[in-house]
Scaffold this active site. Structure first.
Site, PDB file in Angstrom:
ATOM      1  N   GLY A 136       0.971  -1.045  -0.039  1.00  0.00           N
ATOM      2  CA  GLY A 136       0.024  -0.185   0.117  1.00  0.00           C
ATOM      3  C   GLY A 136       0.774   1.228   0.113  1.00  0.00           C
ATOM      4  N   HIS A 145      11.709  37.889   1.287  1.00  0.00           N
ATOM      5  CA  HIS A 145      12.709  37.169   0.554  1.00  0.00           C
ATOM      6  C   HIS A 145      13.891  36.967   1.528  1.00  0.00           C
ATOM      7  CE1 HIS A 145      15.145  36.466  -2.785  1.00  0.00           C
ATOM      8  NE2 HIS A 145      16.170  37.121  -2.229  1.00  0.00           N
ATOM      9  N   VAL A 183      -3.007  -0.246   3.910  1.00  0.00           N
ATOM     10  CA  VAL A 183      -3.657  -0.256   2.919  1.00  0.00           C
ATOM     11  C   VAL A 183      -5.019   0.440   3.106  1.00  0.00           C
ATOM     12  CG1 VAL A 183      -3.061  -2.522   1.895  1.00  0.00           C
ATOM     13  CG2 VAL A 183      -4.866  -2.424   3.684  1.00  0.00           C
ATOM     14  N   GLY A 184      -4.996   1.258   4.245  1.00  0.00           N
ATOM     15  CA  GLY A 184      -5.931   2.266   4.696  1.00  0.00           C
ATOM     16  C   GLY A 184      -6.329   2.117   6.032  1.00  0.00           C
ATOM     17  N   TYR A 207      -0.191   7.569   1.766  1.00  0.00           N
ATOM     18  CA  TYR A 207       0.690   8.395   2.352  1.00  0.00           C
ATOM     19  C   TYR A 207       1.505   7.871   3.702  1.00  0.00           C
ATOM     20  CZ  TYR A 207      -2.378  10.020   6.163  1.00  0.00           C
ATOM     21  OH  TYR A 207      -3.020  10.319   7.242  1.00  0.00           O
ATOM     22  N   ILE A 208       0.774   7.095   4.261  1.00  0.00           N
ATOM     23  CA  ILE A 208       1.080   6.310   5.499  1.00  0.00           C
ATOM     24  C   ILE A 208       2.338   5.339   5.234  1.00  0.00           C
ATOM     25  CG2 ILE A 208       0.840   4.940   7.621  1.00  0.00           C
ATOM     26  CD1 ILE A 208      -2.097   5.932   7.452  1.00  0.00           C
TER      27      ILE A 208
END
Lengths: 466, 462
Positions: B185, B441, B271-272, B188-189
């Site tokens: 998977g 800047h 995987v989630g 992002y994790i």
């Protein structure tokens, strides 16, 4: 109608000048830029912002490694040595990349680079390398240079008594560096050499360092620098610097008068400020007078009193900051092209690239209180989870809002990435945001920026994480 | 004998949604009880955002130092020996951060006069809750309930967590570094952890069903991360399926139906995450669901009066800051304020290498104009060795009005730009507005400014 060589001629190729030239060319004006330096980009790119930031970045990493600070994160190092020539070469590479980039932009926008000093002959004519060049509009963007200290001779080649340019290229780390002036430049360059092993003494004439910044920020900054090993002598006047062999002796006395003292140093950095560059421009030829501070006065369109002559950047009043010059450069080009170019001088952020960084925008607490009643919200970085996760817990976010309307008047930040964080504060202020607007904006977790939200909540009297 | 509490507010779950709701409720003078089976802090503080960032930071330092030792005098730092990782020290550091923060949250709850019950909540109906604590059962009959039970990692049926198969929780508490790690998977994790382990010297292989990494983000944003992975010899198996484990490692099947084994001492499955809706009596509360999640309206009200739900249990995006913002709001609503959850944008950050930030709309259509500015042309990025090819800021605005509807970026050290991106979208800024804001800047934020100029057709530095 007179026929000119150019629609626009810009004198000086620093961030004010080169940006004005590019914007003018974009707007279809035939443009030239006079610059006598070997490379474009002015002080900022060549001997200012960019090289100093490259050294600050590298020296910070070196210091982290050398001091053993990485061990607590589980990174074990053997002997750590400084390779100063490589560090300086890396810095030079960053500079060359950027100045070369400006040269490319000039070519791309078909801007002629006149590689010499420009002097006015009349309001539409300058002399460059013995040739007369005419232009319908001339923009003075000559910038500023280091203010000399009376009786102190800077010699950057010798490397003992130097200005900011010399302090970017010491051949070896000075044992004891005395910095004259506790402003942004002195503290940034002082930080570089302190991290690389120098003992650094900062001598400041005023009673606090970082003049112009919020009082609380100045006090906290002084504490943090002292903790890092800086010796800070405030309310102290330098009366002379003498060089004998490879050593310098700095003579100081209390600003209010009193006993004279001497400080032995291996190097002395003179950083008491900068003054506008107007000498040798031939301003008398066009009848343009300077104000009491040696600056060129303009109206809000950046037009001077002389028709056809404009001016932007350090040479006109206001903070001497590259980004102020750049935005003025854009505005002046647009005004010349018949558009409306404006700069809101009330919302100009400023950043000090020490560690932690220090940044501010808008009014200080002291200035705000002079104008009326204020509400203040503060949130310490110690209570910010991102800061904690990476061991960068020094500093705070401070938001100053109008007590009646809640409109944000000023934001001051001391935090490792304060320079990045200040952008959102400037934006909110540009939109006239209230502290409640900031408090109700969903901030990403875990970021340092959450501290801005919490400080805004503190204005309302109810931060969550403290 | 069991006692019964009748507070104004009961919060279930002590994560960033729940604890913030409880603190805010307490601040507003509402009698509040928070139930949490672990320490307060939830996934985020104890086994998510915070410990991962502590390890990612350490990994970044280790990699930087490894470069200094291999490239003679990288940035002017010369190391005599190759740096060594003391994983135990890294973990101690991480644990210290977590301890401090969870301790801090406990203190904040105390100061807000919130009663914290350490135990597992179980509901008999929407307003009756029993908590098994060490001191016995406590019954709670509150006026308001805030459900903030969060989410848990999704398990693969063929590879349940345990042994060499790790969820993010175990990966953040390893005592030894594996020589090889397979990550199933590439969201992002998986990428944040996979990259951190790669930096620490672990040989990492990624397995992803979709055709590219970070499938929720577009190709341009994810390309620099893919480039980094290539450059650092991280194996990538895209359009590939994890089948299960064997003695040598992870068995996968590729898009072409080839089957082989990736050698892996440990396998990290990311995987989630799924909402935590089981084990605490949700089914007895007669609350309307929306798919897997609890259904809520714009005030985070559920279908049952005075039962509210916030955070991961209510749907995507499953992000701590969404949960916190909802928690704060619900507490204020209960206290009588008129609020609704209607952010113009919720920022999302991937702490990958390089970092990705996304706010608002990220898929421009015909009616949009896009301005993109590369970090290669940003002075601050160059001064920090962060001007990598392919990294940029991109601003998306409506063509006819110029209103900014989305900003994304990919680049080193850009996570803090999230604040600026979300402020712009939340304030309803137009491209002209952004063009007129002076950016300090040299800062990375100048790239945001230039992206607006680019969209307007007149960028200066490209």
């Amino acid at each position: 109608m007179a026929d000119y060589d150019y629609d626009v001629l810009v004198i000086g190729s620093g961030p004010g000048g080169y940006v004005a030239a590019i914007r003018a060319a974009q707007l279809g004006l035939k443009t030239a830029c006079a610059e006598s330096r070997e490379t474009l980009g002015g002080t900022c790119l060549n001997v200012g912002c960019i090289p100093s930031k490259a050294l600050l970045n590298a020296s910070e990493l070196f210091h982290e490694a050398k001091s053993g600070a990485l061990a607590k994160h589980g990174v074990k190092l053997g002997n750590v040595e400084l390779d100063l020539p490589t560090m300086l070469a890396d810095k030079d590479k960053a500079v060359t990349g950027l100045t070369g980039g400006i040269e490319y932009l000039f070519k791309k926008n078909k801007i002629d680079w006149l590689k010499a000093h420009a002097t006015f002959k009349d309001a539409h004519t300058v002399e460059v390398a013995g040739k007369s060049v005419t232009a319908k509009n001339i923009i003075i963007a000559t910038g500023s240079s280091v203010t000399p200290l009376p009786g102190v001779a800077v010699d950057n080649d010798k490397g003992i008594v130097v200005d900011s340019t010399g302090a970017l290229s010491f051949k070896k780390v000075p044992g004891h560096l005395v910095v004259i002036g506790g402003g942004v430049i002195g503290l940034e360059l002082g930080s570089v050499w302190q991290r690389l092993g120098a003992k650094v003494t900062v001598v400041e004439f005023l009673d606090q360092i970082l003049p112009g910044m919020d009082g609380e920020v100045r006090k906290e900054a002084a504490k943090l620098f002292a903790k890092q090993g800086f010796e800070i002598k405030t309310s102290t006047k330098v009366t002379g610097v003498s060089v004998k062999g490879k050593k310098a002796t700095v003579t100081v006395e209390p600003a209010a008068g009193g006993a004279v003292e001497t400080i032995e140093a291996d190097a002395v950095l003179v950083a008491i400020g900068r003054r506008p560059n107007t000498e040798g421009l031939g301003l008398d030829k066009i009848g343009l007078e300077l104000n009491k501070r040696g600056q060129i006065e303009t109206d809000h369109e950046f037009a001077t009193k002389v028709p056809g002559i404009w001016a932007v950047g350090d040479v006109i009043p206001g903070p001497m900051l590259a980004h102020k010059s750049e935005d003025e450069g854009i505005a002046v080009a647009e005004n010349i092209a018949g558009l409306t170019g404006l700069v809101n001088h009330d919302v100009i952020p400023s950043v000090v690239y020490t560690h932690p960084e220090i940044a501010g925008v808008g009014l200080t607490e002291e200035q705000a209180k002079e104008r009326g009643e204020v509400k203040i919200g503060k949130f310490p970085m110690l209570a910010n989870s991102r800061a904690k996760a990476i061991a960068e817990t020094e500093g705070f976010v401070k938001i100053i809002a109008d007590a009646a309307s809640d409109k944000v008047l000023g934001v001051w930040i001391i935090a490792a990435p304060a320079g990045t964080m200040i952008a959102q504060a400037a934006q909110a202020m540009e939109f006239g945001a209230t502290s409640e607007d900031i408090a109700y904006t969903c901030h990403a977790h875990p970021t340092h920026n959450e501290a801005v939200k919490e400080a805004a909540m503190a204005v309302q009297g109810k931060p969550i994480h403290i | 004998m069991s006692k019964t509490l009748r507070p104004k507010v009961l919060v279930v779950g002590g994560g960033p949604g729940g604890y913030v709701a409880a603190i805010r409720a307490g601040q507003l003078g509402l009698e509040t009880v928070l139930v949490e089976a672990e320490r307060p802090g939830g996934t985020c503080l104890i086994k998510g955002c915070i410990p991962s960032k502590a390890i990612i930071h350490a990994a970044g330092l280790f990699e930087e130092m490894t470069r200094a030792s291999s490239v003679a005098g990288h940035l002017g730092i010369r190391l005599e020996t190759v740096p060594k990782l003391d994983l135990a020290a890294t973990m101690r550091w991480k644990d210290g951060v977590v301890d401090k923060l969870t301790g801090g949250v406990a203190g904040l709850l105390r100061r807000a006069h919130v009663t914290v019950l350490n135990g597992w909540a179980s509901f008999a109906d929407a307003k009756s809750c029993a908590v098994e604590t060490a001191d016995g059962t406590v019954k709670i009959e509150p006026e308001h309930v805030i459900l903030a039970t969060g989410s848990v990692p999704v398990e693969l049926p063929s590879m349940p967590f345990g042994g060499n198969i790790l969820s993010s929780t175990e990966a953040l508490s390893l005592t030894d570094l594996p020589r090889t790690l397979a990550v199933v998977g590439a969201g992002y994790i998986g990428l944040e952890l996979g990259i951190a382990f790669a930096k620490l010297g672990v040989r990492v292989a990624l397995v992803e069903v979709a055709e590219r990494i970070l499938p929720l983000y577009d190709e341009a944003l994810t390309r620099p991360v893919a480039d980094w992975l290539h450059k650092h010899d991280v194996e990538m198996h895209l359009q590939a399926k994890a089948l299960g484990t064997s003695a040598r490692g992870l068995d996968i099947e590729t898009a072409l139906s080839d089957r082989f084994t990736i050698p892996a001492e440990k396998i990290l499955v990311t995987v989630g995450r799924k909402p935590r809706t089981e084990g605490w009596g949700l089914e007895k509360m007669a609350i309307e669901m929306e798919g897997r999640f609890i259904k809520i309206d714009e005030r985070c009200a559920t279908s049952t009066t005075n039962v509210w739900a916030i955070g991961d249990v209510t749907g995507e995006p499953m992000l701590a800051h969404r949960a916190s913002a909802q928690g704060e709001m619900v507490a204020e609503i209960i206290a009588g304020k008129r609020r609704r959850f209607d952010p113009a944008a919720i920022p999302a950050i991937c702490f990958t290498e390089p970092e990705i930030v996304s706010v608002g709309l990220d898929a421009p259509g015909e009616e949009h104009v896009v301005g993109q500015f590369p970090f290669m042309a940003n002075g601050r990025a160059l001064s920090m060795d962060a001007g990598d090819v392919g990294t940029f800021v991109r601003t998306i605005a409506e063509k006819n009005s110029g209103r900014i509807v989305g900003i994304q970026g990919v680049g080193k050290h850009i996570s803090e730009l999230a604040g600026e991106f979300v402020t712009l979208v939340e304030m309803g800024a137009t491209l002209e507005d952004l063009a007129g804001i002076i950016h300090a800047h040299p800062t990375l934020g100048e790239a945001t400014h230039e992206s607006a100029l680019k969209a307007l057709g007149h960028a200066i530095h490209v």
